[in-house]
Design a protein around this motif. Structure first.
Motif, PDB file in Angstrom:
ATOM      1  N   THR A 148      46.947 -29.500  10.017  1.00 41.05           N
ATOM      2  CA  THR A 148      45.971 -30.451   9.472  1.00 41.05           C
ATOM      3  C   THR A 148      46.520 -31.098   8.211  1.00 41.05           C
ATOM      4  O   THR A 148      46.328 -32.300   7.981  1.00 41.05           O
ATOM      5  CB  THR A 148      44.642 -29.740   9.162  1.00 41.05           C
ATOM      6  N   GLU A 149      47.226 -30.310   7.397  1.00 42.04           N
ATOM      7  CA  GLU A 149      47.876 -30.869   6.205  1.00 42.04           C
ATOM      8  C   GLU A 149      48.830 -31.990   6.604  1.00 42.04           C
ATOM      9  O   GLU A 149      48.838 -33.073   5.989  1.00 42.04           O
ATOM     10  CB  GLU A 149      48.631 -29.758   5.471  1.00 42.04           C
ATOM     11  N   ALA A 150      49.627 -31.766   7.643  1.00 46.01           N
ATOM     12  CA  ALA A 150      50.573 -32.783   8.111  1.00 46.01           C
ATOM     13  C   ALA A 150      49.838 -34.002   8.671  1.00 46.01           C
ATOM     14  O   ALA A 150      50.266 -35.148   8.473  1.00 46.01           O
ATOM     15  CB  ALA A 150      51.498 -32.182   9.171  1.00 46.01           C
ATOM     16  N   TYR A 151      48.736 -33.762   9.373  1.00 47.92           N
ATOM     17  CA  TYR A 151      47.951 -34.856   9.956  1.00 47.92           C
ATOM     18  C   TYR A 151      47.347 -35.733   8.854  1.00 47.92           C
ATOM     19  O   TYR A 151      47.396 -36.966   8.934  1.00 47.92           O
ATOM     20  CB  TYR A 151      46.853 -34.267  10.839  1.00 47.92           C
ATOM     21  N   VAL A 152      46.790 -35.109   7.818  1.00 44.94           N
ATOM     22  CA  VAL A 152      46.216 -35.860   6.696  1.00 44.94           C
ATOM     23  C   VAL A 152      47.290 -36.693   6.016  1.00 44.94           C
ATOM     24  O   VAL A 152      47.072 -37.867   5.669  1.00 44.94           O
ATOM     25  CB  VAL A 152      45.544 -34.903   5.693  1.00 44.94           C
ATOM     26  N   ALA A 153      48.475 -36.112   5.829  1.00 43.21           N
ATOM     27  CA  ALA A 153      49.576 -36.847   5.203  1.00 43.21           C
ATOM     28  C   ALA A 153      49.987 -38.040   6.053  1.00 43.21           C
ATOM     29  O   ALA A 153      50.259 -39.133   5.529  1.00 43.21           O
ATOM     30  CB  ALA A 153      50.762 -35.915   4.973  1.00 43.21           C
ATOM     31  N   ALA A 154      50.007 -37.852   7.372  1.00 37.82           N
ATOM     32  CA  ALA A 154      50.384 -38.949   8.271  1.00 37.82           C
ATOM     33  C   ALA A 154      49.363 -40.085   8.214  1.00 37.82           C
ATOM     34  O   ALA A 154      49.732 -41.268   8.173  1.00 37.82           O
ATOM     35  CB  ALA A 154      50.510 -38.426   9.704  1.00 37.82           C
ATOM     36  N   LEU A 155      48.086 -39.739   8.198  1.00 34.79           N
ATOM     37  CA  LEU A 155      47.059 -40.777   8.077  1.00 34.79           C
ATOM     38  C   LEU A 155      47.139 -41.468   6.724  1.00 34.79           C
ATOM     39  O   LEU A 155      46.857 -42.664   6.610  1.00 34.79           O
ATOM     40  CB  LEU A 155      45.664 -40.178   8.282  1.00 34.79           C
ATOM     41  N   GLY A 156      47.505 -40.706   5.692  1.00 36.03           N
ATOM     42  CA  GLY A 156      47.690 -41.310   4.367  1.00 36.03           C
ATOM     43  C   GLY A 156      48.742 -42.406   4.408  1.00 36.03           C
ATOM     44  O   GLY A 156      48.563 -43.480   3.812  1.00 36.03           O
TER      45      GLY A 156
END
Length: 558
Positions: A148-156
Motif C-alpha cells: 500500500t505504501e508503494a501504491y500511494v507513492a505511485a499515485l502521488g
C-alpha cells in the motif's frame, strides 16, 4: 517578514519532541477551545457521510430538467465521504444536470490527500472489494502494508502530472483552476513527500503526541481510552464502534485491519506542516514550519464511515427530516416539492446494527464499525459503477452483494471452482465463463461510470470560507453549503448569506461525536450554532426534536 522556514526531515523529530518548550503553535480551527488530542489538522470528520443532493432546494426543481448546475460547497470536511456518497447516488435524481463540488481546506496536505482518496476510489482497474479495503487503509491507518505504501507513492507521482499539466486519471473530474500556482507547487511537494525514500517515523511522532496529550497519565492511556469510550462514545448510541477497536486505534493509529496483513510502513499522507514561532534559543521569534503528526488522536476515523449506513429506517428518518422543508410555514410554500430520497433496497442493512442479548446487561453488537465502513465503501463504489444501489444477498455478509462480479478475485476463483465441479458431474456451471463475463461487465461498468460522472466537477480550494465571502464570483452561487465543526464559526460572519442562493440549504456538523467535549461544552456548541443560524435568518429543518443529531440542517427563507 518572508515565508516561514520549513524544517527538513533530519531536524523534524527534535523539534516535534520539544514543541511544548520551544515552539508556540496555533489553535485548531474549532469553535471550542482547542484540545491537545484533537490536533490541528483534520483528516476525517465528526459526522457520518451524507448525500448532499437530498438537500438541494425544491425551488430549483423546475430548472433541473433544463440542465441547471447544482453548486455545493463542502468546507473543511477532513475527507471525501460526502462527495462519494452524493456522487454515488446522483443517478437516483435524473433531473440533476451539472454537479459542481467546491472543496475547501486550509492545509494543502489535506487537499492533496483528498485527491489521493478520490483517485483510489476511481481506480477502475482494481476490484471493488480490494479498492474498498485499500481506500480505508490509506484513509484511517497511520501504518500501511508495504504494498500500500508503494501504491500511494505511485499515485502521488501520477497526481504530480495532474497538478503540473492537468493530465491523469482525474483530469475530467478535478479542476484545479481555483488553486494559486504557489499552492500547486506545495501540492507537488506534498505528492513527492509520499515517496518511500522520504523518512517519516510516524510511530515516534505519534508517541510524542500521545505523551504530550496524556502527560503523567501516559502509562494509563489504555484505561483513559476506555473511559472516553464509556463516557463519550457509548452514550451516543454508536456501540457499533467496538471498544477494543477504538482503544487499539488510540494506541497504535491503525483503525482498519484486514486478514493477517502486516502494517508496518508509515502513512506519509498523515504528515503535514504546522507554522509556529520559536520561543527560545538562537531562533527565538522566527517562524518555522514543522512537519509532524498533527492530526486527531482521540476522535477516530470510524465516525466518518463506520457508524451509519443507508438502511430502510435511516432513509425514513431522512424523509421525515426533509418534510418540514416542503411544508408551508410562516406563509411560505414550496410549489414544486422535491421527491423524497430513494428508499434503501437492502433489506439486510439493518442487520449490521443488530444488538445481541438485549436487556441482559451483556449486550453486544453482532457487527462492528470496520464492517460498516467496508459496507459503505462497497455501496458507494458499486452504485457508481453499476447505477444500482448495493444490496446484500445474504444477511450479515457484507460482501454478498458483489454477487457475480467477475472483477472480484474471490468470485473469479469461485467461478472456476463451479466450472470444474460442473464438468466433473457432466453438467454446466450456472456462472458464465469468467473471461466473457469479465469483458461484458467491464463494458457495462464503463458506460455506468461515464454516466455517473457526466458533468461532475470537483474544485479544490485552499483557504477558508471567509475568503469566499469577499469574492464576487461566489456571490449567490451555492445551493448547498456543508460546514464541518472546524468551519462552523463562519456561520457567524455577517456576510455569510452572500454566497447562498435564495433557497439554499446549510448543513452544519454537530458536536455529538467530539470525544474531548463534555456534555456542557457540547450543549454550548449546539447553542452557538443555533444562535448564529438564527442571526443569519436560517430556519432549522432537520428533526429538531431528535436527541443529539450528528448534523444540523437549515434553509434560507426566500
Amino acid at each position: 517578514g518572508g515565508p516561514p522556514q520549513r524544517m527538513d526531515a533530519h531536524t523534524r523529530h527534535q523539534h516535534h519532541g520539544e514543541r511544548n518548550e520551544e515552539l508556540c503553535l496555533p489553535h485548531r480551527a474549532f469553535p471550542m477551545a482547542a484540545e491537545s488530542g484533537m490536533g490541528i489538522h483534520s483528516l476525517w470528520g465528526l459526522s457520518p457521510a451524507m448525500d448532499l443532493l437530498q438537500l438541494v432546494p425544491s425551488a430549483v426543481a423546475d430548472d433541473l430538467d433544463a440542465g441547471a448546475t447544482i453548486s455545493i460547497l463542502v468546507a473543511q470536511p477532513g475527507d471525501i465521504r460526502h462527495l462519494l456518497c452524493s456522487i454515488s447516488r446522483r443517478r437516483r435524481r435524473p433531473g440533476v444536470g451539472a454537479l459542481h463540488f467546491y472543496l475547501i481546506e486550509q492545509p494543502v496536505e489535506v487537499l492533496a490527500r483528498h485527491l489521493l482518496l478520490l483517485q483510489i476510489a476511481t481506480d477502475w482497474e482494481l476490484p471493488i472489494r480490494q479498492r474498498a479495503n485499500l481506500f480505508l487503509e490509506a484513509f484511517g491507518n497511520s501504518l500501511l502494508q508495504e504494498r500500500t505504501e508503494a501504491y500511494v507513492a505511485a499515485l502521488g507521482r501520477e497526481l504530480v502530472e495532474l497538478a503540473c499539466n492537468g493530465q491523469g486519471a482525474l483530469e475530467e473530474i478535478v479542476d484545479l483552476s481555483l488553486i494559486k500556482y504557489r499552492d500547486r507547487d506545495s501540492l507537488v511537494d506534498t505528492f513527492h513527500s509520499w515517496a518511500p525514500s522520504n523518512p517519516f517515523d510516524v510511530e515516534d511522532l505519534r508517541d510524542h503526541r500521545l505523551r504530550a496529550h496524556y502527560g503523567q497519565r501516559y502509562d494509563h492511556r489504555t484505561n483513559l481510552g476506555d473511559w472516553d469510550y464509556q463516557m463519550r462514545i457509548k452514550p451516543t448510541g454508536a456501540t457499533v464502534i467496538h471498544p477494543k477497536l477504538y482503544k487499539g486505534w488510540r494506541n497504535t493509529g491503525v483503525a482498519f485491519e484486514f486478514g493477517e496483513q502486516i502494517y508496518d510502513q508509515p502513512n506519509r499522507t498523515h504528515g503535514s506542516y504546522v507554522e509556529g514561532v520559536m520561543k527560545k534559543g538562537k531562533d527565538k521569534g522566527i517562524k518555522k514550519e514543522i512537519r509532524g503528526y498533527w492530526i486527531d488522536i482521540v476522535n477516530s476515523p470510524y465516525v466518518s464511515l463506520g457508524v451509519d449506513c443507508e438502511t430502510v429506517s435511516s432513509t425514513r428518518e431522512c424523509r421525515l427530516a426533509a418534510a418540514p422543508r416542503l411544508a408551508p410555514r410562516h406563509g411560505l410554500t414550496r410549489p414544486h416539492p422535491a421527491p423524497p430520497p430513494a428508499q434503501s433496497h437492502d433489506e439486510f442493512a439493518e442487520g449490521l446494527f443488530e444488538v445481541q442479548n438485549k436487556g441482559t446487561g451483556t449486550e453486544q453488537n453482532r457487527h462492528h464499525c470496520v464492517e460498516v465502513a467496508v459496507y459503505n465503501m462497497l455501496a458507494f463504489l458499486w452504485e457508481i459503477e453499476t447505477g444500482a444501489p448495493y444490496s446484500m444477498s445474504k444477511a450479515h455478509d457484507i460482501y454478498s452483494g458483489l454477487g457475480e462480479d467477475a472483477s472480484d478475485l474471490t468470485n473469479t476463483q469461485a467461478a472456476e471452482s463451479d466450472v470444474a465441479a460442473a464438468a466433473a458431474e457432466g453438467g454446466e456451471s450456472l456462472r458464465p465463463t469468467t473471461e466473457d463475463d469479465r469483458r461484458q461487465q467491464a463494458l457495462v461498468r464503463a458506460r455506468c461510470i461515464v454516466q455517473t460522472f457526466e458533468n461532475v466537477k470537483v474544485f479544490p480550494m485552499k483557504g477558508g470560507v471567509d475568503g469566499l465571502l469577499a469574492k464576487k464570483q461566489f456571490h449567490g452561487l451555492f445551493d448547498v453549503v456543508s460546514l464541518s465543526a472546524g468551519a462552523a464559526h463562519h456561520l457567524g460572519n455577517d456576510d455569510f448569506n452572500s454566497i447562498l442562493k435564495p433557497n439554499a440549504a446549510v448543513v452544519v456538523e454537530a458536536a455529538k461525536f467530539a470525544v474531548m467535549l463534555n456534555k456542557e461544552q457540547e450543549a454550548e456548541y449546539d447553542s452557538r450554532i443555533s444562535d448564529m443560524a438564527e442571526a443569519r435568518g436560517l430556519r432549522r429543518v432537520d428533526l429538531a426534536g431528535a436527541e443529539r443529531p450528528a448534523m444540523f440542517t437549515f434553509d434560507r427563507q426566500a
